[in-house]
Design a protein around this motif. Structure first.
Motif, PDB file in Angstrom:
ATOM      1  N   THR A  15       0.823  -1.214   0.000  1.00  0.00           N
ATOM      2  CA  THR A  15       0.000   0.000   0.000  1.00  0.00           C
ATOM      3  C   THR A  15       0.860   1.268   0.000  1.00  0.00           C
ATOM      4  O   THR A  15       0.520   2.252  -0.664  1.00  0.00           O
ATOM      5  CB  THR A  15      -0.943   0.025   1.225  1.00  0.00           C
ATOM      6  N   ASP A  69      -4.483   0.465  -3.221  1.00  0.00           N
ATOM      7  CA  ASP A  69      -5.516   0.498  -2.183  1.00  0.00           C
ATOM      8  C   ASP A  69      -5.586  -0.871  -1.516  1.00  0.00           C
ATOM      9  O   ASP A  69      -5.643  -1.899  -2.184  1.00  0.00           O
ATOM     10  CB  ASP A  69      -6.862   0.841  -2.835  1.00  0.00           C
ATOM     11  N   ARG A  77      -7.819  -2.555  -0.264  1.00  0.00           N
ATOM     12  CA  ARG A  77      -8.959  -3.436  -0.555  1.00  0.00           C
ATOM     13  C   ARG A  77      -8.671  -4.384  -1.714  1.00  0.00           C
ATOM     14  O   ARG A  77      -9.385  -5.362  -1.912  1.00  0.00           O
ATOM     15  CB  ARG A  77     -10.213  -2.612  -0.848  1.00  0.00           C
ATOM     16  N   SER A  91      -6.596   4.896  -9.649  1.00  0.00           N
ATOM     17  CA  SER A  91      -5.941   3.881  -8.815  1.00  0.00           C
ATOM     18  C   SER A  91      -4.986   3.051  -9.661  1.00  0.00           C
ATOM     19  O   SER A  91      -5.241   2.813 -10.839  1.00  0.00           O
ATOM     20  CB  SER A  91      -6.984   2.975  -8.140  1.00  0.00           C
TER      21      SER A  91
END
Length: 285
Positions: free
Chosen positions: A145, A151, A153, A180
């Motif tokens: 991260t 991210d 997740r 992202s």
């Protein structure tokens, strides 16, 4: 001039409105140094040679792998769905990995199929005691991260089964938010870091874990696409074909043994009945 901290395979770097932008080696496309560069542009730069001191490969040099080739990239930096080497062409996924057999130039690749799941499997060097699973999980989650800006997740799992560490990255196209980073790019950066060939300008991956430098013997990356790959039997590796042949031979051998056993049992039963009839006649006489 400025330094592209997240990509050393660039040239002509300029700071524009506080943002370092450079030209990617091999393609000349502009990259934003605030984020990861796409895998397609990185591969093209590696094949072309770069300012990092890596010698440009001789024209006829090749590796016995599909891993590295000179890719065709869209202007956005992503792979073109169809890749070719001379008159030989194949289709790739969003990670640039071949997902069909190799064909002639007439091959149609209608869409760039998305890789939705990347499995990174690492084998650490021999050690007397196992690593702490929870500490290991936190270490890799924080590293991915923070260093690669993914991210959290999208990191679905980090599993430790001594001596193997498995990291699962999952990112459906519907889940990927604008801006992202892509899991394919993250996996490429990470693999290069682990193998000691960092793409970052001057920042080696710190593999110090619980006051110990973690060493790896092997790293493998596996890709799962949202549409199954289209490989024919002839493209299977000799090892896999050998396994399939052995299984088939074993099944056939098992059937033959079963048939012969039943035949022998049948003969034995018939002989036993015949002998009993003869004994019965002898008693009656």
């Amino acid at each position: 001039a400025c330094i592209c901290e997240k990509n050393k395979r660039v040239t002509n770097c300029k700071e524009i409105e506080g943002i370092c932008r450079c030209e990617s080696v091999g393609s000349g496309l502009t990259v934003d140094c605030r984020t990861l560069t796409s895998k397609c542009l990185l591969m093209k730069a590696e094949v072309s040679g770069s300012k990092s001191g890596r010698r440009e490969k001789p024209k006829d040099a090749f590796e016995d792998t599909d891993g590295l080739y000179d890719p065709e990239c869209e202007n956005t930096g992503v792979f073109k769905a169809k890749q070719c080497n001379g008159s030989t062409c194949w289709c790739v996924n969003t990670a640039g990995v071949r997902r069909t057999d190799k064909h002639d130039a007439d091959l149609k690749c209608n869409q760039l199929v998305r890789t939705i799941w990347i499995i990174i499997e690492m084998k650490h060097a021999e050690r007397n005691t196992p690593l702490n699973p929870e500490s290991l999980k936190k270490f890799f989650r924080d590293t991915i991260t923070n260093r690669y800006m993914l991210d959290g997740r999208y990191i679905s799992n980090v599993v430790y089964e001594k001596p193997y560490i498995t990291i699962d990255l999952k990112q459906n196209s519907s889940e990927k938010s604008v801006g992202s980073v892509d899991i394919a790019d993250v996996a490429y950066y990470f693999e290069k870091d682990v193998k000691g060939d960092s793409i970052f300008h001057n920042s080696r991956l710190n593999m110090s874990f619980d006051n110990e430098n973690l060493l790896f013997e092997k790293t493998a990356v596996y890709y799962v696409d949202e549409i199954a790959p289209e490989f024919s039997m002839k493209s299977l590796t000799p090892g896999l074909i050998a396994v399939i042949v052995v299984v088939i031979v074993a099944i056939v051998a098992g059937i033959v043994v079963l048939v012969l056993t039943r035949r022998r049992k049948g003969k034995y039963v018939k002989a036993e009945v015949k002998e009993m009839n003869e004994m019965h006649r002898g008693l009656n006489s």
